[in-house]
Design a protein around this motif. Structure first.
Motif, PDB file in Angstrom:
ATOM      1  N   LEU A  24       0.756  -1.382  -0.115  1.00  0.00           N
ATOM      2  CA  LEU A  24       0.072  -0.038  -0.055  1.00  0.00           C
ATOM      3  C   LEU A  24       0.954   1.251  -0.120  1.00  0.00           C
ATOM      4  CD1 LEU A  24      -3.003  -0.801   2.163  1.00  0.00           C
ATOM      5  CD2 LEU A  24      -3.297  -0.319  -0.080  1.00  0.00           C
ATOM      6  N   VAL A  25       1.935   1.336   0.811  1.00  0.00           N
ATOM      7  CA  VAL A  25       2.884   2.351   0.672  1.00  0.00           C
ATOM      8  C   VAL A  25       3.514   2.682  -0.327  1.00  0.00           C
ATOM      9  CG1 VAL A  25       4.829   3.376   1.704  1.00  0.00           C
ATOM     10  CG2 VAL A  25       3.156   2.392   3.415  1.00  0.00           C
ATOM     11  N   TYR A  26       3.981   1.387  -0.933  1.00  0.00           N
ATOM     12  CA  TYR A  26       4.932   1.586  -2.351  1.00  0.00           C
ATOM     13  C   TYR A  26       3.785   2.088  -3.479  1.00  0.00           C
ATOM     14  CZ  TYR A  26       8.283  -1.273  -0.538  1.00  0.00           C
ATOM     15  OH  TYR A  26       9.278  -1.881   0.447  1.00  0.00           O
ATOM     16  N   TRP A  27       2.695   1.645  -3.508  1.00  0.00           N
ATOM     17  CA  TRP A  27       1.660   2.303  -4.638  1.00  0.00           C
ATOM     18  C   TRP A  27       1.251   3.678  -4.256  1.00  0.00           C
ATOM     19  CZ3 TRP A  27       1.446   0.438  -9.172  1.00  0.00           C
ATOM     20  CH2 TRP A  27       2.118  -0.906  -9.393  1.00  0.00           C
ATOM     21  N   GLY A  28       0.936   3.624  -3.077  1.00  0.00           N
ATOM     22  CA  GLY A  28       0.319   5.123  -2.791  1.00  0.00           C
ATOM     23  C   GLY A  28       1.357   6.045  -2.756  1.00  0.00           C
ATOM     24  N   VAL A  29       2.704   5.906  -2.198  1.00  0.00           N
ATOM     25  CA  VAL A  29       3.285   7.053  -2.287  1.00  0.00           C
ATOM     26  C   VAL A  29       3.956   7.159  -3.852  1.00  0.00           C
ATOM     27  CG1 VAL A  29       5.768   7.866  -1.494  1.00  0.00           C
ATOM     28  CG2 VAL A  29       4.092   6.687   0.255  1.00  0.00           C
ATOM     29  N   SER A  30       4.127   6.183  -4.518  1.00  0.00           N
ATOM     30  CA  SER A  30       4.241   6.504  -5.926  1.00  0.00           C
ATOM     31  C   SER A  30       3.234   7.302  -6.695  1.00  0.00           C
ATOM     32  CB  SER A  30       4.385   5.100  -6.584  1.00  0.00           C
ATOM     33  OG  SER A  30       5.250   4.187  -5.803  1.00  0.00           O
ATOM     34  N   GLY A  31       2.081   7.015  -6.210  1.00  0.00           N
ATOM     35  CA  GLY A  31       0.989   7.847  -6.463  1.00  0.00           C
ATOM     36  C   GLY A  31       1.172   9.197  -6.262  1.00  0.00           C
ATOM     37  N   MET A  32       1.592   9.429  -4.943  1.00  0.00           N
ATOM     38  CA  MET A  32       1.667  10.974  -4.302  1.00  0.00           C
ATOM     39  C   MET A  32       2.708  11.753  -5.189  1.00  0.00           C
ATOM     40  SD  MET A  32       1.413   9.931  -0.352  1.00  0.00           S
ATOM     41  CE  MET A  32       2.302  11.299   0.060  1.00  0.00           C
ATOM     42  N   ILE A  33       3.930  10.881  -5.428  1.00  0.00           N
ATOM     43  CA  ILE A  33       4.855  11.309  -6.092  1.00  0.00           C
ATOM     44  C   ILE A  33       4.661  12.027  -7.663  1.00  0.00           C
ATOM     45  CG2 ILE A  33       7.312  10.973  -7.111  1.00  0.00           C
ATOM     46  CD1 ILE A  33       7.926   9.188  -4.607  1.00  0.00           C
ATOM     47  N   VAL A  34       3.850  11.405  -8.079  1.00  0.00           N
ATOM     48  CA  VAL A  34       3.245  11.554  -9.622  1.00  0.00           C
ATOM     49  C   VAL A  34       2.624  12.655  -9.610  1.00  0.00           C
ATOM     50  CG1 VAL A  34       2.127  10.591 -11.337  1.00  0.00           C
ATOM     51  CG2 VAL A  34       3.891   9.165 -10.671  1.00  0.00           C
ATOM     52  N   SER A  35       1.530  12.686  -8.720  1.00  0.00           N
ATOM     53  CA  SER A  35       0.436  13.850  -8.456  1.00  0.00           C
ATOM     54  C   SER A  35       1.346  14.841  -8.140  1.00  0.00           C
ATOM     55  CB  SER A  35      -0.569  13.299  -7.085  1.00  0.00           C
ATOM     56  OG  SER A  35      -1.095  12.298  -7.677  1.00  0.00           O
ATOM     57  N   LEU A  36       2.090  14.815  -7.364  1.00  0.00           N
ATOM     58  CA  LEU A  36       2.754  16.225  -6.864  1.00  0.00           C
ATOM     59  C   LEU A  36       3.750  16.761  -7.987  1.00  0.00           C
ATOM     60  CD1 LEU A  36       3.832  15.146  -3.156  1.00  0.00           C
ATOM     61  CD2 LEU A  36       2.206  16.920  -3.744  1.00  0.00           C
ATOM     62  N   ILE A  37       4.332  15.868  -8.706  1.00  0.00           N
ATOM     63  CA  ILE A  37       5.174  16.511  -9.902  1.00  0.00           C
ATOM     64  C   ILE A  37       4.173  16.987 -10.804  1.00  0.00           C
ATOM     65  CG2 ILE A  37       6.557  15.537 -11.802  1.00  0.00           C
ATOM     66  CD1 ILE A  37       7.805  13.735  -9.955  1.00  0.00           C
ATOM     67  N   VAL A  41       4.258  20.652 -12.211  1.00  0.00           N
ATOM     68  CA  VAL A  41       4.179  20.836 -13.801  1.00  0.00           C
ATOM     69  C   VAL A  41       2.948  21.862 -13.971  1.00  0.00           C
ATOM     70  CG1 VAL A  41       3.742  19.857 -16.130  1.00  0.00           C
ATOM     71  CG2 VAL A  41       5.157  18.953 -14.635  1.00  0.00           C
ATOM     72  N   TYR A  42       1.873  21.861 -13.574  1.00  0.00           N
ATOM     73  CA  TYR A  42       0.739  22.632 -13.915  1.00  0.00           C
ATOM     74  C   TYR A  42       1.381  23.991 -13.600  1.00  0.00           C
ATOM     75  CZ  TYR A  42      -3.745  25.113 -13.127  1.00  0.00           C
ATOM     76  OH  TYR A  42      -4.680  25.795 -13.310  1.00  0.00           O
ATOM     77  N   PHE A  43       1.915  24.445 -12.330  1.00  0.00           N
ATOM     78  CA  PHE A  43       2.369  25.772 -12.095  1.00  0.00           C
ATOM     79  C   PHE A  43       3.318  26.115 -12.905  1.00  0.00           C
ATOM     80  CE2 PHE A  43       0.134  24.518  -7.932  1.00  0.00           C
ATOM     81  CZ  PHE A  43      -0.962  25.500  -7.971  1.00  0.00           C
ATOM     82  N   VAL A  44       4.119  25.510 -13.370  1.00  0.00           N
ATOM     83  CA  VAL A  44       5.267  25.743 -14.291  1.00  0.00           C
ATOM     84  C   VAL A  44       4.721  26.066 -15.603  1.00  0.00           C
ATOM     85  CG1 VAL A  44       7.362  24.969 -15.398  1.00  0.00           C
ATOM     86  CG2 VAL A  44       7.295  24.536 -13.186  1.00  0.00           C
ATOM     87  N   ALA A  45       3.862  25.357 -16.237  1.00  0.00           N
ATOM     88  CA  ALA A  45       3.458  25.089 -17.907  1.00  0.00           C
ATOM     89  C   ALA A  45       2.168  25.291 -18.143  1.00  0.00           C
ATOM     90  CB  ALA A  45       4.187  24.117 -18.494  1.00  0.00           C
ATOM     91  N   GLY A  46       1.135  25.158 -17.025  1.00  0.00           N
ATOM     92  CA  GLY A  46      -0.263  25.055 -17.031  1.00  0.00           C
ATOM     93  C   GLY A  46      -0.780  25.863 -18.028  1.00  0.00           C
ATOM     94  N   GLU A  47      -0.311  27.129 -17.769  1.00  0.00           N
ATOM     95  CA  GLU A  47      -1.160  28.520 -18.650  1.00  0.00           C
ATOM     96  C   GLU A  47      -0.826  28.137 -19.924  1.00  0.00           C
ATOM     97  OE1 GLU A  47      -0.996  32.998 -18.417  1.00  0.00           O
ATOM     98  OE2 GLU A  47      -1.237  32.037 -16.667  1.00  0.00           O
ATOM     99  N   THR A 118       8.254  29.216  -4.952  1.00  0.00           N
ATOM    100  CA  THR A 118       6.998  29.098  -5.845  1.00  0.00           C
ATOM    101  C   THR A 118       6.205  27.951  -5.716  1.00  0.00           C
ATOM    102  OG1 THR A 118       8.225  28.224  -7.711  1.00  0.00           O
ATOM    103  CG2 THR A 118       8.521  30.419  -7.727  1.00  0.00           C
ATOM    104  N   PRO A 119       4.932  27.984  -6.083  1.00  0.00           N
ATOM    105  CA  PRO A 119       3.812  26.880  -5.876  1.00  0.00           C
ATOM    106  C   PRO A 119       4.779  25.663  -6.747  1.00  0.00           C
ATOM    107  CG  PRO A 119       2.709  28.922  -6.472  1.00  0.00           C
ATOM    108  CD  PRO A 119       4.015  29.121  -6.627  1.00  0.00           C
ATOM    109  N   ALA A 120       5.483  25.859  -7.838  1.00  0.00           N
ATOM    110  CA  ALA A 120       5.780  24.752  -8.387  1.00  0.00           C
ATOM    111  C   ALA A 120       7.192  24.195  -7.719  1.00  0.00           C
ATOM    112  CB  ALA A 120       6.438  25.162  -9.928  1.00  0.00           C
ATOM    113  N   GLY A 121       7.755  25.040  -7.271  1.00  0.00           N
ATOM    114  CA  GLY A 121       9.126  24.330  -6.480  1.00  0.00           C
ATOM    115  C   GLY A 121       8.739  23.745  -5.107  1.00  0.00           C
ATOM    116  N   THR A 122       7.365  24.252  -4.543  1.00  0.00           N
ATOM    117  CA  THR A 122       6.864  23.622  -3.250  1.00  0.00           C
ATOM    118  C   THR A 122       6.327  22.168  -3.569  1.00  0.00           C
ATOM    119  OG1 THR A 122       6.326  25.872  -2.385  1.00  0.00           O
ATOM    120  CG2 THR A 122       5.080  23.912  -1.434  1.00  0.00           C
ATOM    121  N   PHE A 123       5.599  21.844  -4.705  1.00  0.00           N
ATOM    122  CA  PHE A 123       5.392  20.824  -5.178  1.00  0.00           C
ATOM    123  C   PHE A 123       6.109  19.743  -5.354  1.00  0.00           C
ATOM    124  CE2 PHE A 123       1.339  23.162  -4.843  1.00  0.00           C
ATOM    125  CZ  PHE A 123       0.594  22.497  -3.994  1.00  0.00           C
ATOM    126  N   PHE A 124       7.263  20.209  -6.103  1.00  0.00           N
ATOM    127  CA  PHE A 124       8.474  19.586  -6.610  1.00  0.00           C
ATOM    128  C   PHE A 124       9.287  19.012  -5.161  1.00  0.00           C
ATOM    129  CE2 PHE A 124       8.496  21.738 -10.781  1.00  0.00           C
ATOM    130  CZ  PHE A 124       7.824  20.763 -11.302  1.00  0.00           C
TER     131      PHE A 124
END
Length: 159
Positions: A24-37, A41-47, A118-124
């Motif tokens: 559960l931790v491996y799958w969940g934290v992997s998903g957290m990493i992908v989501s946060l990245i 990305v949204y804050f860097v290039a979303g617009e 910045t928001p992007a840096g925080t989520f990265f």
């Protein structure tokens, strides 16, 4: 957010013994990493890429889902299993206190991080902070699924 968190926590409690704590931790934290990245990305290039706010909402809710199905549920189960019976109460109190202090600090520091990194840096940064969690789970924490408290205690006595 609250509904996703609550329903996912119930899901985690229903599957934790079948799937296993570490899985559960491996799958969940992997998903957290992908989501946060992807949030970063949204804050860097979303617009520039024409991404709507829906993109941000989806990946934020995915982050909540992944967190609730993994570390938010697993940490309390592991804490209740991994300490020897004679110190379990005090050890869980100290660990729980440390978790709440860390949660408080993250809540207090996030506005500063958003402004200064910045928001992007925080989520990265948050995504990068998930990596040591995975390494610690992989290298230092035994799988406790299907083991009795006595078996787990014997494991820690050998260490």
């Amino acid at each position: 957010v609250g509904a996703v968190n609550m329903l996912t926590t119930v899901l985690a409690l229903a599957i934790i013994d079948r799937v296993g704590r570490k899985q559960l931790v491996y799958w969940g934290v992997s998903g957290m990493i992908v989501s946060l990245i992807l949030i970063g990305v949204y804050f860097v290039a979303g617009e520039a890429w024409g991404l709507s706010n829906t993109f941000l909402l989806v990946f934020f809710l995915l982050y909540v889902f992944c967190c609730a199905v993994s570390i938010c549920a697993v940490v309390w189960v592991l804490l209740s299993e991994m300490y020897p019976t004679k110190v379990r109460g005090i050890a869980m109190s100290i660990a729980g206190f440390a978790l709440w202090v860390a949660t408080y600090l993250i809540g207090q520091l996030t506005p500063w991080l958003l402004e200064n990194l910045t928001p992007a840096g925080t989520f990265f940064l948050f995504a990068a902070m998930c990596v040591p969690y995975m390494v610690i789970m992989w290298r230092l924490v035994p799988e406790t699924t299907g083991r009795s408290l006595e078996e787990i205690e014997k494991y820690w006595e050998k260490k």
